[in-house]
Design a protein around this motif. Sequence first.
Motif, mmCIF file in Angstrom:
data_model
loop_
_atom_site.group_PDB
_atom_site.id
_atom_site.type_symbol
_atom_site.label_atom_id
_atom_site.label_comp_id
_atom_site.label_asym_id
_atom_site.label_seq_id
_atom_site.Cartn_x
_atom_site.Cartn_y
_atom_site.Cartn_z
ATOM 1 N N ARG A 106 6.206 -2.578 9.329
ATOM 2 C CA ARG A 106 6.088 -1.151 9.683
ATOM 3 C C ARG A 106 7.438 -0.434 9.554
ATOM 4 N NH1 ARG A 106 2.945 -4.387 12.541
ATOM 5 N NH2 ARG A 106 0.751 -3.875 12.881
ATOM 6 N N ALA A 107 8.511 -1.137 9.869
ATOM 7 C CA ALA A 107 9.846 -0.540 9.680
ATOM 8 C C ALA A 107 10.110 -0.309 8.190
ATOM 9 C CB ALA A 107 10.917 -1.446 10.287
ATOM 10 N N ILE A 108 9.675 -1.266 7.380
ATOM 11 C CA ILE A 108 9.850 -1.117 5.929
ATOM 12 C C ILE A 108 9.067 0.112 5.443
ATOM 13 C CG2 ILE A 108 9.385 -2.169 3.666
ATOM 14 C CD1 ILE A 108 9.702 -4.947 5.071
ATOM 15 N N CYS A 109 7.842 0.250 5.920
ATOM 16 C CA CYS A 109 7.009 1.398 5.494
ATOM 17 C C CYS A 109 7.689 2.720 5.867
ATOM 18 C CB CYS A 109 5.630 1.334 6.146
ATOM 19 S SG CYS A 109 4.603 -0.036 5.570
ATOM 20 N N GLY A 111 6.297 14.430 4.743
ATOM 21 C CA GLY A 111 5.253 15.444 4.561
ATOM 22 C C GLY A 111 4.003 14.894 3.899
ATOM 23 N N LYS A 112 4.098 13.669 3.368
ATOM 24 C CA LYS A 112 2.922 13.034 2.742
ATOM 25 C C LYS A 112 2.389 11.936 3.641
ATOM 26 C CE LYS A 112 3.733 13.204 -2.239
ATOM 27 N NZ LYS A 112 4.193 12.347 -3.340
ATOM 28 N N LEU A 113 3.304 11.093 4.125
ATOM 29 C CA LEU A 113 2.880 9.947 4.941
ATOM 30 C C LEU A 113 3.618 9.878 6.268
ATOM 31 C CD1 LEU A 113 2.735 7.069 2.282
ATOM 32 C CD2 LEU A 113 0.835 8.409 3.191
ATOM 33 N N ILE A 114 4.681 10.655 6.376
ATOM 34 C CA ILE A 114 5.495 10.631 7.595
ATOM 35 C C ILE A 114 6.018 12.057 7.811
ATOM 36 C CG2 ILE A 114 7.722 10.024 6.475
ATOM 37 C CD1 ILE A 114 8.124 7.980 8.800
ATOM 38 N N THR A 168 0.837 -1.207 0.000
ATOM 39 C CA THR A 168 0.000 0.000 0.000
ATOM 40 C C THR A 168 0.871 1.256 0.000
ATOM 41 O OG1 THR A 168 -1.677 -1.213 1.217
ATOM 42 C CG2 THR A 168 -1.871 1.168 1.241
ATOM 43 N N VAL A 169 1.934 1.207 0.780
ATOM 44 C CA VAL A 169 2.823 2.382 0.844
ATOM 45 C C VAL A 169 3.570 2.548 -0.479
ATOM 46 C CG1 VAL A 169 4.792 3.393 2.073
ATOM 47 C CG2 VAL A 169 2.940 2.278 3.350
ATOM 48 N N PHE A 170 3.984 1.444 -1.092
ATOM 49 C CA PHE A 170 4.608 1.550 -2.424
ATOM 50 C C PHE A 170 3.649 2.229 -3.402
ATOM 51 C CE2 PHE A 170 7.318 -2.471 -1.583
ATOM 52 C CZ PHE A 170 8.356 -1.713 -1.124
ATOM 53 N N GLU A 171 2.377 1.822 -3.352
ATOM 54 C CA GLU A 171 1.394 2.401 -4.281
ATOM 55 C C GLU A 171 1.153 3.875 -3.966
ATOM 56 O OE1 GLU A 171 0.493 1.013 -6.922
ATOM 57 O OE2 GLU A 171 1.153 -1.027 -6.474
ATOM 58 N N VAL A 187 10.733 3.245 3.537
ATOM 59 C CA VAL A 187 10.314 3.581 2.169
ATOM 60 C C VAL A 187 9.779 5.008 2.128
ATOM 61 C CG1 VAL A 187 8.573 3.030 0.407
ATOM 62 C CG2 VAL A 187 9.918 1.201 1.457
ATOM 63 N N ALA A 188 8.986 5.384 3.132
ATOM 64 C CA ALA A 188 8.426 6.741 3.147
ATOM 65 C C ALA A 188 9.535 7.779 3.276
ATOM 66 C CB ALA A 188 7.423 6.880 4.285
ATOM 67 N N LEU A 189 10.523 7.504 4.105
ATOM 68 C CA LEU A 189 11.609 8.471 4.295
ATOM 69 C C LEU A 189 12.482 8.573 3.040
ATOM 70 C CD1 LEU A 189 12.639 7.536 7.957
ATOM 71 C CD2 LEU A 189 11.608 9.703 7.221
ATOM 72 N N LYS A 190 12.687 7.424 2.383
ATOM 73 C CA LYS A 190 13.613 7.421 1.247
ATOM 74 C C LYS A 190 12.950 7.842 -0.072
ATOM 75 C CE LYS A 190 16.930 4.734 -1.371
ATOM 76 N NZ LYS A 190 17.654 3.480 -1.567
ATOM 77 N N TYR A 191 11.666 7.483 -0.237
ATOM 78 C CA TYR A 191 11.026 7.625 -1.552
ATOM 79 C C TYR A 191 9.888 8.652 -1.572
ATOM 80 C CZ TYR A 191 13.711 3.500 -2.877
ATOM 81 O OH TYR A 191 14.725 2.615 -3.137
#
Length: 212
Positions: free
Chosen positions: A68-71, A82-85, A19-22, A74-78
């Motif tokens: 959750r660590a992966i999410c 400001g959108k999800l984190i 879901t986070v990738f999408e 991914v949010a921090l790197k990609y």
Amino acid sequence: MVLKLYGNPMSTCTNRVRTVFEELNVPYELVVVDFAKGEHKTPEFVAVQPFGQVPYIDDDGFKLYESRAICRYVALKYGGIGKLIPDPTDLQKTALFEQAASVETCNFDAFASVLAFENVFKPLFGLETDKAAVAHLTATLDGKLAVYDTILGKTKYLAGDEITLADLFHLPYGALLAKQNIDFLESGKYPNVTRWWKDVSGRASWKKVTGA
Ligand SMILES: N[C@@H](CCC(=O)N[C@@H](CS)C(=O)NCC(=O)O)C(=O)O
């Protein structure tokens, strides 16, 4: 090298990450781990994910497990800041996000995942559902969602008025509740919860992951 997600489309934790990738349009390859063949228990797999569970990612050689660590990674790197984190330099926003993320783990997942185990996964493995445990878990979750209703009466999402990973983390086990005829999220018994759940579960990212 495209980021590889080792998981299974039937897995709640894999779908949390997908879901986070999408959400962030991160290209990835899903490498399907076959539970029936025990691929998650092979020495090669356990060398990366020592609990023998999915998912894990391989991002250009960097391997990480725990959905959750992966999410978060991914949010921090990609592009998720400001959108999800929140921006990690904003300590108060980050703390409120972490508070909401802990609420999901301790007050939702702790009960919703065991309910899914009892009602959904045990029957698949020919095991008997523990009805007393289900009754206790259902009543406990009901009480927790009453508190969610108070929280969500003050803010649009769990960490404030912007959506974060903490909201998305609920999706896989939240969706499974309806399949067990446990309707606390949709029924309107808790109106703020229902408003929030419709919003979060209606996101295009989740619909894409579930094929809805
Ligand atoms: N806390 C872990 C839990 C991982 C987990 O429970 N994965 C399940 C699928 S959703 C699994 O691999 N189950 C097989 C097993 O435990 O043998 C995470 O969030 O990644």
